[in-house]
Scaffold this motif. Structure first.
Motif, short mmCIF file in Angstrom:
data_model
loop_
_atom_site.label_atom_id
_atom_site.label_comp_id
_atom_site.label_asym_id
_atom_site.label_seq_id
_atom_site.Cartn_x
_atom_site.Cartn_y
_atom_site.Cartn_z
N GLU A 63 0.81 -1.21 0.00
CA GLU A 63 0.00 0.00 0.00
C GLU A 63 0.85 1.27 0.00
O GLU A 63 0.38 2.32 -0.41
N ASN A 121 2.56 2.26 -6.68
CA ASN A 121 1.80 3.42 -7.16
C ASN A 121 1.89 4.61 -6.20
O ASN A 121 0.92 5.37 -6.05
N SER A 122 3.02 4.78 -5.57
CA SER A 122 3.20 5.86 -4.61
C SER A 122 3.51 7.17 -5.32
O SER A 122 4.09 7.19 -6.40
N LYS A 164 -5.06 7.95 -0.84
CA LYS A 164 -5.60 6.95 -1.76
C LYS A 164 -6.92 6.36 -1.28
O LYS A 164 -7.84 6.13 -2.07
N THR A 165 -7.00 6.08 0.03
CA THR A 165 -8.13 5.31 0.55
C THR A 165 -9.29 6.22 0.93
O THR A 165 -9.62 6.38 2.11
N LEU A 201 -9.58 -0.15 -1.48
CA LEU A 201 -9.17 0.34 -2.79
C LEU A 201 -9.83 -0.42 -3.93
O LEU A 201 -9.87 0.05 -5.07
N ASN A 249 4.67 6.45 -8.82
CA ASN A 249 3.52 5.87 -9.52
C ASN A 249 3.89 4.63 -10.32
O ASN A 249 3.45 4.43 -11.45
#
Length: 776
Positions: free
Chosen positions: A125, A129-130, A433-434, A482, A195
């Motif tokens: 997580e 895709n950070s 993101k969440t 997600l 990303n």
């Protein structure tokens, strides 16, 4: 001396305890981090190397290391929890001890403030895709090269703080994660761009210079140079800019920052400050810039007061970064009204909010810490709970300072991790993101529980912040959220230390407790608490593949079973740990068999249906029973006693299917080559795992296709017939004899599908299109 004696008095009795948890001084709910920290503290005091005057030191330390080695291993820990020490092998109980340096070096990065320690529950997580780039060190404390690299890695993390996330994964403790990532040697260094899901392996020298060069080159930052004319326009505020500007001054008379130092500054303030370079090549520029000026900061335009800030005699890059941080705007002071407005209107913006008490002017370090977080892409705010007590109480703020995230879309969550920079940065990145998970207020929770949101499905997690499994489950919950849009299912958390009465009223007796609410129906989540299981559980409840049998439908569905159908039933109890582990495998079995109309996969909750299970003689859990073809009602039963994984269960079930897959010998194979029918043949090796996985899928596919013959050839026995096979398993489709080109050129087609339905679809496509084309 008195203090040392007191410490020993407190700790030694723990080592004499009978229970492993008591020996380490931890709760039974302790996570792996807590177990390691507890052992480390005790090992420092009690290692025999440090207690040579104590004749019992050796025995005490064996007891301590035995407890640690068992509890750190998930499989051994499960056995110990179920059966105590008697359930462990003798080899696990006779633990030897190593020198203190061995244990000291097992915790290489745990206390480092710059290296981020990653585990399986937060690796994917945070890294995948950070919005930040990551450089991850996969290591083992048993590896000498890893220990040699450790000081270098810590220094790299310090130098790249705020620029790139430098992390470490201990593969001794997270073997499954390292296996998933494909780690085969230690240390393995992998860099992930922003990303990105796929990293690049670092293969250069393990020196600080080489690693820094690699990392800085991966930043892909270009710092433009400006002319003296542009410098003059910038200093007079004649060029419009969207961000503040930092101009680094360089020239023959200046002590220039190095190329790498410029990259570090530009990366640190990426998207916040535009960094440029001016090279002073003659005396003309010194009319505008002093000889001892190293940089100029140009704030955003302000009509009332605007002037450049000159950084003079500042050759240290870290000092420049600190000064530049001071120039950034202070986090915005918010009121409860501001909070509500942002929540209702700013749907595309994330806010990191610090809740505090006191005078922020006296909390200089906290203010500076907040400014560092502005580098991570979230708006910054602060709320004084002394002046906004009603809001803080509503949000469950009961300690200070504490950090919260107001997410795009209006969801809000508190950070329950540490208040260190690295932990808060991780909280920011996953929080942005969440957006489909939120901390619920008492009013929101009551509204959901009372069914006021009839058209909305909710997955609720009841937890306590002091509960280590709860914090781990929160991480899994975020990952699961997600996968679902809010229009399908929403995720909410309820903190039972805040909403005590609500939790008591709904009989929440242990943490974490999770459930799915769909209208008037409530489904308890009893699977192992992983993101994969949450996703599978929700999908299963939305589109069930397992039939739930109760006392109301058991007689109608199963007791009156016809001979042309078969039922496979799992009798379970929700509190039973093996049942919980089986649950996800059972769903996989049901999905694999869902295309067969004559097969029904079901389950009975014996905790809810005690009388029903008693009537069927169920005395242990899980209890898997088959009611096969050819029998009616409950007249015939087959009991399953094998391994409880989906592959083993499926293989057992398919043995009861009507015979449609034939074991071929060389004579049979020749008949296939001269047959008037379409044949598909599975060439396999019994010891090949992929072949074992193919076996039930092949058997299911045979039931789906009426006009195709299915056969298998064991290539251990019939090597001549398998001489043309290079990979196992291989499926080959043979056309009918009259549709082949000639006897010497056998027209066969390799099937690439690996699941029953895909095999069926591929064969049907070949039959309907390719063979018709041959006829034409």
């Amino acid at each position: 001396m008195y203090l040392v004696t007191f410490i020993l008095f407190v700790i030694i009795p723990l080592i004499r305890g009978e229970d492993y948890y008591e020996i380490l001084g931890i709760k039974k709910s302790a996570g792996q981090d807590e177990i390691r920290r507890a052992f480390k503290k005790l090992a420092i005091v009690h290692h025999p190397d440090k207690n040579s005057d104590d004749p019992n030191a050796h025995d005490k330390f064996i007891r301590l290391t035995t407890a640690y080695e068992v509890l750190k291993d998930n499989d051994l820990r499960k056995k110990y929890d179920l059966y105590g020490e008697n359930g462990l092998n003798d080899s696990n109980k006779k633990q030897t001890y190593h020198s203190w340096s061995y244990y000291q070096n097992s915790f290489i990065y745990e206390d480092d403030q710059h290296v981020i320690n990653l585990e399986e529950n937060d690796y994917f997580e945070n890294v995948m895709n950070s919005d930040s780039s990551w450089f991850v060190n996969f290591y083992s404390p048993m590896c000498s090269h890893c220990h040699h690299l450790a000081p270098t890695w810590k220094e790299v993390a310090k130098l790249l703080d705020g620029i790139m996330k430098i992390a470490a994964v201990n593969c001794e403790y997270d073997r499954q994660l390292c296996y998933q990532v494909g780690i085969r040697a230690y240390p393995t260094l992998i860099h992930f761009k922003k990303n990105s899901q796929h990293g690049v392996h670092y293969t250069g020298e393990k020196s600080q210079e080489a690693i820094m060069r690699f990392a800085l080159d991966k930043l892909n930052i270009h710092i433009p140079e400006i002319s003296i004319l542009q410098l003059e326009l910038f200093l007079r505020n004649r060029i419009f800019t969207q961000r503040p500007i930092l101009i680094l001054i360089c020239g023959d008379q200046q002590n220039c920052f190095t190329f790498d130092e410029r990259l570090i500054v530009a990366a640190t303030f990426d998207k916040l400050v535009d960094v440029k370079v001016f090279t002073c090549e003659n005396d003309e520029c010194h009319e505008k810039i002093s000889f001892n000026t190293h940089a100029v900061y140009l704030p955003m335009h302000n009509a009332s007061s605007w002037e450049p800030v000159f950084f003079n005699s500042m050759s240290d890059i870290n000092a420049l970064i600190e000064k530049l941080l001071e120039q950034l705007p202070d986090p915005r002071e918010l009121t409860d009204n501001d909070f509500d407005i942002i929540k209702k209107t700013e749907f595309n913006v994330a806010w990191l909010i610090c809740f505090y008490i006191g005078d922020m002017a006296n909390l200089k370090d906290l203010n500076l810490q907040m400014k560092k977080f502005s580098i991570n892409g979230a708006n910054l705010g602060k709320i004084n709970c002394g002046r906004n007590g009603q809001l803080c109480n509503k949000l469950g703020i009961n300690r200070y300072p504490v950090w919260g995230m107001l997410k795009p879309g209006g969801a809000f969550e508190l950070n329950h991790g540490k208040a260190t920079n690295n932990d808060i940065i991780k909280f920011i990145q996953i929080g942005v993101k969440t957006t489909n998970i939120r901390a619920l207020s008492a009013e929101e929770a009551l509204s959901i529980l009372q069914g006021d949101n009839e058209n909305k499905v909710w997955f609720l997690d009841w937890y306590s912040p002091w509960c280590s499994p709860c914090i781990r489950f929160l991480s899994e919950l975020r990952r699961a959220s997600l996968e679902f849009d809010a229009s399908i299912v929403r995720f909410g958390t309820i903190d039972c230390t805040i909403h005590t009465m609500l939790c008591h009223h709904h009989n929440i007796q242990h943490y974490p407790t999770a459930m799915l609410l769909n209208g008037s129906n409530t489904y308890q989540f009893t699977l192992q608490k992983t993101a994969v299981n949450i996703i599978q559980f929700i999908n299963e409840k939305r589109n069930p593949s397992v039939v739930e049998l109760t006392s109301e439908n058991f007689n109608h569905k199963l007791a009156k079973k016809k001979s042309k159908v078969m039922w496979i039933v799992d009798y379970f109890a929700s509190w039973c740990a093996p049942c919980q582990r089986l649950a996800s495998e059972w769903i996989a079995v049901a999905k694999s068999l869902s295309s067969l109309s004559f097969v029904n996969v079901a389950s009975v909750d014996c905790e809810a249906e005690a009388s029903l299970c008693a009537s069927q003689g169920i005395r242990s859990y899980p209890n898997i029973r088959m009611y096969p073809l050819g029998s009616e009602g409950l007249s015939k039963i087959a009991l399953y006693n094998g391994q409880r994984d989906s592959l083993s269960i499926l293989t057992w079930i398919t043995k009861f299917f009507p015979k449609k897959v034939y074991d071929l010998n060389p004579t049979d194979y020749q008949r296939v080559l001269n047959s008037e029918y379409i044949w598909i043949v599975d060439f396999y090796l019994p010891q090949c795992w992929h072949c074992q996985k193919m076996e039930p899928e092949f058997a299911i596919a045979a039931q789906l296709l009426e006009k195709v013959k299915f056969g298998r050839i064991n290539c251990n026995f019939y090597m001549h017939e398998c001489a043309h096979i290079k990979v196992f398993p291989t499926l080959i489709l043979y056309k009918p004899k009259q549709k082949r080109k000639n006897r010497n050129n056998i027209d066969n087609i390799r099937i690439t599908a690996t699941t029953a339905e895909a095999i069926r679809d591929e064969i049907l496509e070949l039959i309907n299109f390719r063979m018709k084309h041959d006829e034409l």
